[in-house]
Design an enzyme around this catalytic site. Structure first.
Site: not given
Length: 357
Positions: A208-209
């Protein structure tokens, strides 16, 4: 009052009645199927499941079929699909992610055979029902367990996502993904990697960013509008104030709940789920707020990588995630080039800048 009938149910009462009726319907269906013998695992009850809805173009490679549809129209497209219904479709960008979800399910069923909290994959597509046979044949060819289909015959399937209690929606159609995000459903547009990469068969890896993916875009707005120095100052001043949630926070929570099931069985070191935070933030200047936000949510992330603006692609090559969520297309494109399957989350201020570019 004389002559009056029973009072009409109030809105909250009506909702409760509908829920009770749904429970009764499910109980009746379960009682019927419980008497049938099958080696295939049955889909979990929707209220307990983590439902991942996947479009046909995300699950399978339908580039040629899409070209026929766009150039020759729907009738020729359906005809082609029927003529080739015994030709197995090749994997699409979400295929290995779905395979990894099903591996997690198999491990959960070994440890918790009566527990229904596991992934339920739904094929959510605007394809016509006539195309369904080829999709079913391909799903069976690969041994996937996808029992729920929603085929809307050319209409947008987005309205059905809520009815299916969808936790995550993956599609190759950016407009549908945008529509789903606006409806409050965690969604992303899938992009195929430009290189073939071997993915883990035994561990689901999800990267995930941070900003505008797990978290809101409040800090990203400051970067775009006021610059990095003001951003660093803002993050240090607000270090102990949790960031607001972003569109994928709920899916990280879902993964975390399943991880804890494995930990409870002393399987932490052999857990088939691993999560990664891959952020362009700097650790010393703006990382503390991120980690404290996750802590305030009661969430763990297995690995946190603060890149201080460096490209994400090389790090992702090392991780080899089944899916990488980011809100900025230049990170998506960089990941693609080096062989990472990336999923664009169209949320936050970065979309304004992407469109203007």
């Amino acid at each position: 009052m004389s002559g009056s009938g029973p009072e009409a149910p109030q809105p909250s009462d009506a909702a409760e009645v509908r829920l009770q009726e749904a429970e009764q319907d499910w109980a009746a269906a379960k009682a019927f199927y419980d008497n049938l013998v099958s080696k295939r695992p049955r889909p979990p009850k929707p209220q307990h499941a983590i439902t991942v809805a996947v479009s046909s173009r995300a699950l399978f490679d339908l580039v040629e079929e899409r070209r026929i549809f766009e150039e020759q129209g729907v009738e020729k497209y359906v005809e082609y699909q029927q003529e080739n219904e015994n030709v197995t479709l090749k994997p699409g960008p979400a295929f290995y992610f779905v395979k990894a979800l099903e591996h997690v399910n198999a491990r959960l069923l070994e440890l918790y055979p009566d527990d229904e909290e596991r992934f339920d994959i739904v094929l959510m597509t605007n394809n016509h029902a006539q195309v369904g046979v080829r999709l079913i044949n391909s799903i069976n060819h690969y041994g996937l367990t996808i029992e729920r289909f929603c085929m809307t015959g050319g209409k947008s399937p987005i309205g059905y996502l809520t009815a299916y209690l969808t936790n995550l929606y993956l599609s190759a159609d950016s407009e549908k993904v945008q529509e789903a995000i606006e409806a409050g459903i965690a969604s992303a547009t899938m992009f195929t990697a430009n290189k073939d990469v071997a993915y883990s068969d035994t561990q689901l890896r999800v990267a995930f960013d941070g900003d505008a993916v797990l978290f809101s875009d409040e800090s990203e707005q400051i970067v775009k509008e006021q610059g990095l120095d003001r951003f660093f100052e803002h993050e240090q001043l607000n270090e102990n104030k949790p960031l607001a949630q972003g569109p994928l926070k709920g899916f990280l929570e879902d993964l975390g709940r399943l991880q804890k099931k494995f930990y409870a069985k002393n399987e932490r070191l052999n857990c088939p789920i691993r999560t990664y935070l891959v952020t362009a933030r700097s650790a010393a200047s703006s990382g503390a707020r991120v980690l404290k936000t996750l802590r305030s949510w009661g969430l763990e992330i297995d690995e946190a990588l603060f890149l201080a603006g460096a490209p994400k692609g090389p790090v992702l090559v090392k991780i080899r995630p089944h899916i990488f969520f980011d809100d900025q297309m230049f990170h998506i494109e960089g990941a693609q080039k080096l062989g990472t399957i990336a999923a664009h989350v169209p949320y936050g201020i970065a979309q304004k800048y992407h469109k203007s570019a």
